[in-house]
Motif scaffolding. Structure first.
Motif, PDB file in Angstrom:
ATOM      1  N   SER A  51       0.849  -1.194   0.000  1.00 30.91           N
ATOM      2  CA  SER A  51       0.000   0.000   0.000  1.00 30.91           C
ATOM      3  C   SER A  51       0.874   1.229   0.000  1.00 30.91           C
ATOM      4  O   SER A  51       2.053   1.181   0.372  1.00 30.91           O
ATOM      5  CB  SER A  51      -0.913   0.010   1.227  1.00 30.91           C
ATOM      6  OG  SER A  51      -0.156   0.062   2.424  1.00 30.91           O
ATOM      7  N   GLU A  52       0.307   2.332  -0.418  1.00 27.36           N
ATOM      8  CA  GLU A  52       1.049   3.589  -0.489  1.00 27.36           C
ATOM      9  C   GLU A  52       0.194   4.709   0.077  1.00 27.36           C
ATOM     10  O   GLU A  52      -1.029   4.583   0.193  1.00 27.36           O
ATOM     11  CB  GLU A  52       1.444   3.908  -1.928  1.00 27.36           C
ATOM     12  CG  GLU A  52       0.264   3.987  -2.878  1.00 27.36           C
ATOM     13  CD  GLU A  52       0.706   4.219  -4.312  1.00 27.36           C
ATOM     14  OE1 GLU A  52      -0.162   4.511  -5.144  1.00 27.36           O
ATOM     15  OE2 GLU A  52       1.921   4.106  -4.599  1.00 27.36           O
ATOM     16  N   SER A  53       0.870   5.805   0.412  1.00 28.27           N
ATOM     17  CA  SER A  53       0.165   6.941   0.989  1.00 28.27           C
ATOM     18  C   SER A  53      -0.758   7.578  -0.051  1.00 28.27           C
ATOM     19  O   SER A  53      -0.385   7.764  -1.212  1.00 28.27           O
ATOM     20  CB  SER A  53       1.171   7.975   1.500  1.00 28.27           C
ATOM     21  OG  SER A  53       0.492   9.118   1.996  1.00 28.27           O
ATOM     22  N   ALA A  54      -1.980   7.901   0.409  1.00 31.49           N
ATOM     23  CA  ALA A  54      -2.970   8.518  -0.481  1.00 31.49           C
ATOM     24  C   ALA A  54      -3.405   9.882   0.007  1.00 31.49           C
ATOM     25  O   ALA A  54      -4.204  10.544  -0.673  1.00 31.49           O
ATOM     26  CB  ALA A  54      -4.187   7.605  -0.615  1.00 31.49           C
ATOM     27  N   GLY A  55      -2.906  10.316   1.170  1.00 31.94           N
ATOM     28  CA  GLY A  55      -3.314  11.618   1.694  1.00 31.94           C
ATOM     29  C   GLY A  55      -4.801  11.647   1.995  1.00 31.94           C
ATOM     30  O   GLY A  55      -5.353  10.743   2.636  1.00 31.94           O
ATOM     31  N   LEU A  56      -5.451  12.716   1.515  1.00 30.67           N
ATOM     32  CA  LEU A  56      -6.887  12.882   1.724  1.00 30.67           C
ATOM     33  C   LEU A  56      -7.711  12.414   0.526  1.00 30.67           C
ATOM     34  O   LEU A  56      -8.899  12.726   0.431  1.00 30.67           O
ATOM     35  CB  LEU A  56      -7.204  14.347   2.023  1.00 30.67           C
ATOM     36  CG  LEU A  56      -6.574  14.933   3.297  1.00 30.67           C
ATOM     37  CD1 LEU A  56      -6.911  16.411   3.420  1.00 30.67           C
ATOM     38  CD2 LEU A  56      -7.043  14.177   4.537  1.00 30.67           C
ATOM     39  N   LYS A  57      -7.084  11.653  -0.366  1.00 30.39           N
ATOM     40  CA  LYS A  57      -7.794  11.228  -1.571  1.00 30.39           C
ATOM     41  C   LYS A  57      -8.984  10.331  -1.241  1.00 30.39           C
ATOM     42  O   LYS A  57     -10.041  10.426  -1.878  1.00 30.39           O
ATOM     43  CB  LYS A  57      -6.816  10.504  -2.500  1.00 30.39           C
ATOM     44  CG  LYS A  57      -7.437  10.087  -3.830  1.00 30.39           C
ATOM     45  CD  LYS A  57      -6.412   9.406  -4.715  1.00 30.39           C
ATOM     46  CE  LYS A  57      -7.056   8.961  -6.036  1.00 30.39           C
ATOM     47  NZ  LYS A  57      -6.060   8.284  -6.930  1.00 30.39           N
ATOM     48  N   ASN A  58      -8.820   9.449  -0.281  1.00 33.23           N
ATOM     49  CA  ASN A  58      -9.925   8.554   0.085  1.00 33.23           C
ATOM     50  C   ASN A  58     -11.116   9.335   0.630  1.00 33.23           C
ATOM     51  O   ASN A  58     -12.277   9.024   0.312  1.00 33.23           O
ATOM     52  CB  ASN A  58      -9.457   7.537   1.115  1.00 33.23           C
ATOM     53  CG  ASN A  58      -8.429   6.575   0.551  1.00 33.23           C
ATOM     54  OD1 ASN A  58      -8.475   6.242  -0.637  1.00 33.23           O
ATOM     55  ND2 ASN A  58      -7.502   6.129   1.387  1.00 33.23           N
ATOM     56  N   TYR A  59     -10.840  10.352   1.431  1.00 35.20           N
ATOM     57  CA  TYR A  59     -11.931  11.164   1.975  1.00 35.20           C
ATOM     58  C   TYR A  59     -12.580  12.017   0.880  1.00 35.20           C
ATOM     59  O   TYR A  59     -13.786  12.272   0.911  1.00 35.20           O
ATOM     60  CB  TYR A  59     -11.424  12.049   3.109  1.00 35.20           C
ATOM     61  CG  TYR A  59     -11.083  11.263   4.358  1.00 35.20           C
ATOM     62  CD1 TYR A  59     -12.065  10.915   5.263  1.00 35.20           C
ATOM     63  CD2 TYR A  59      -9.771  10.859   4.611  1.00 35.20           C
ATOM     64  CE1 TYR A  59     -11.746  10.187   6.408  1.00 35.20           C
ATOM     65  CE2 TYR A  59      -9.457  10.134   5.746  1.00 35.20           C
ATOM     66  CZ  TYR A  59     -10.446   9.797   6.645  1.00 35.20           C
ATOM     67  OH  TYR A  59     -10.135   9.066   7.764  1.00 35.20           O
ATOM     68  N   GLN A 237     -15.848  -6.472  -1.629  1.00 35.98           N
ATOM     69  CA  GLN A 237     -16.216  -6.746  -3.013  1.00 35.98           C
ATOM     70  C   GLN A 237     -15.374  -5.937  -4.006  1.00 35.98           C
ATOM     71  O   GLN A 237     -15.011  -6.452  -5.068  1.00 35.98           O
ATOM     72  CB  GLN A 237     -17.702  -6.452  -3.232  1.00 35.98           C
ATOM     73  CG  GLN A 237     -18.620  -7.381  -2.448  1.00 35.98           C
ATOM     74  CD  GLN A 237     -20.086  -7.132  -2.753  1.00 35.98           C
ATOM     75  OE1 GLN A 237     -20.439  -6.386  -3.660  1.00 35.98           O
ATOM     76  NE2 GLN A 237     -20.966  -7.761  -1.986  1.00 35.98           N
ATOM     77  N   MET A 238     -15.054  -4.695  -3.640  1.00 32.40           N
ATOM     78  CA  MET A 238     -14.243  -3.856  -4.523  1.00 32.40           C
ATOM     79  C   MET A 238     -12.772  -3.858  -4.122  1.00 32.40           C
ATOM     80  O   MET A 238     -11.932  -3.329  -4.860  1.00 32.40           O
ATOM     81  CB  MET A 238     -14.789  -2.422  -4.518  1.00 32.40           C
ATOM     82  CG  MET A 238     -16.243  -2.326  -4.931  1.00 32.40           C
ATOM     83  SD  MET A 238     -16.928  -0.664  -4.737  1.00 32.40           S
ATOM     84  CE  MET A 238     -15.903   0.251  -5.880  1.00 32.40           C
ATOM     85  N   ALA A 239     -12.456  -4.432  -2.935  1.00 28.23           N
ATOM     86  CA  ALA A 239     -11.074  -4.547  -2.454  1.00 28.23           C
ATOM     87  C   ALA A 239     -10.379  -3.193  -2.382  1.00 28.23           C
ATOM     88  O   ALA A 239      -9.193  -3.065  -2.709  1.00 28.23           O
ATOM     89  CB  ALA A 239     -10.285  -5.516  -3.323  1.00 28.23           C
ATOM     90  N   ARG A 240     -11.096  -2.167  -1.929  1.00 23.90           N
ATOM     91  CA  ARG A 240     -10.501  -0.831  -1.746  1.00 23.90           C
ATOM     92  C   ARG A 240     -10.475  -0.557  -0.243  1.00 23.90           C
ATOM     93  O   ARG A 240     -11.356   0.068   0.330  1.00 23.90           O
ATOM     94  CB  ARG A 240     -11.313   0.214  -2.496  1.00 23.90           C
ATOM     95  CG  ARG A 240     -11.418  -0.049  -3.993  1.00 23.90           C
ATOM     96  CD  ARG A 240     -12.232   1.009  -4.698  1.00 23.90           C
ATOM     97  NE  ARG A 240     -11.599   2.332  -4.631  1.00 23.90           N
ATOM     98  CZ  ARG A 240     -12.135   3.441  -5.140  1.00 23.90           C
ATOM     99  NH1 ARG A 240     -13.318   3.374  -5.747  1.00 23.90           N
ATOM    100  NH2 ARG A 240     -11.505   4.585  -5.046  1.00 23.90           N
TER     101      ARG A 240
END
Length: 331
Positions: A51-59, A237-240
């Motif tokens: 895994s890698e850093s995503a910052g605030l992208k998920n939010y 199901q989406m593996a996110r």
């Protein structure tokens, strides 16, 4: 021989030592998973692999203008409307009826409410409703056939949730309102209890998962998607995993705010649970009744040895046994 020394209080270290298993269990089941979930909400990656850093992208994905959290949050909150009406209307009325009915009806009502609480099973409720999909079925269960239409599925699902949780909501609301309704008048305690019940119902509704997963799986077209089901779908199901952790973190923040609001209501209103003795009555106890006129204890021919008169001269009777503490007189 008994000791006159007062028992000593155990050392404070013993109390902390006995508390350690509960603290350790709380750390590994609550604190550590929460910290890991929050940390992973800032990373991207699947269930396996790096895994890698995503910052605030998920939010940004879940909270943006096209985010999937807002429709799921709105539908989930709408599921609590009818249960809230049951809790705030039916619950106080049942509590008032049980309070006025007397001791035995009140105990019977509590038993019935407890049975409805322990026998509640969301999976069994869902299976019973799914029988309405059978073409040969008739009656109320056929209402679930509206789940195939995105326009009618949300409203039908709300009705199913209200019917399935009616007994559960009453079983939780009535014991909460019953102590506050003693005396039959609306008091500040009743208003505070109503506020706690509302917040608790909203918090429970935000975690609705089983009925949505078993009945509709969030469909059709995500029209019955709840927050808990959305998190499950994104992760498994989406593996996110990062997006799912962000949804879980947002849900946890909402539940934390509800918990703090509940604590403020309890503290500011001064709610307390006090056990008081039953009020005194003017009715005499059957054990306090005076004997009937002319009553006398039954006569007996046996006499107690302690009731024998002393021998002539007032001297005590002779005995062959000497007292245990008898000592011979000094010379």
């Amino acid at each position: 021989m008994t000791s006159r020394t007062a028992p000593q209080a155990p050392p404070p270290a013993l109390g902390w030592l006995l508390l350690m298993p509960a603290v350790f269990g709380m750390l590994i089941t609550l604190v550590l998973p929460t910290v890991q979930t929050i940390a992973f909400s800032f990373r991207s990656g699947g269930l396996v692999g790096p895994s890698e850093s995503a910052g605030l992208k998920n939010y940004d994905t879940i909270l943006g203008a096209t985010g999937s959290l807002w429709p799921a949050l709105g539908f989930t909150l709408s599921l609590t409307i009818m249960p809230l009406l049951v809790a705030l209307v039916v619950g106080p009325l049942l509590a008032l009826a049980l309070d006025r009915a007397g001791a035995w009806p009140r105990r019977a009502g509590r038993i019935l409410l407890a049975l409805s609480l322990v026998t509640f099973s969301p999976a069994a409720v869902a299976v019973s409703w799914l029988r309405g999909l059978d073409p040969a079925a008739d009656g109320l269960a056929t209402m679930v056939r509206a789940f195939t239409d995105p326009a009618t599925a949300p409203g039908t699902f709300r009705l199913v949730v209200a019917a399935a949780t009616f007994g559960l909501v009453c079983a939780l609301a009535v014991p909460a309102f019953l102590p506050a309704l003693r005396g039959g008048t609306v008091t500040g305690a009743m208003v505070a209890v109503a506020g706690v019940v509302v917040l608790a119902a909203v918090a429970a509704g935000l975690q609705t998962f089983t009925l949505s997963q078993a009945l509709t799986r969030g469909g059709p077209l995500d029209s019955t998607m709840t927050i808990a089901l959305l998190q499950y779908t994104v992760v498994f199901q989406m593996a996110r995993l990062g997006v799912g952790a962000a949804i879980a973190t947002a849900t946890g923040v909402i539940l934390g705010v509800l918990g703090l609001a509940t604590a403020l209501i309890v503290v500011l209103s001064g709610l307390r649970i006090a056990v008081t003795a039953p009020p005194a009555t003017d009715e005499p106890s059957p054990y306090d009744q005076p004997p009937p006129p002319g009553w006398a204890p039954p006569a007996t021919n046996e006499t107690s040895p302690y009731g024998q008169p002393p021998p002539p001269g007032g001297a005590p009777r002779a005995t062959d046994k000497a007292p245990q503490n008898h000592q011979p007189p000094p010379p």
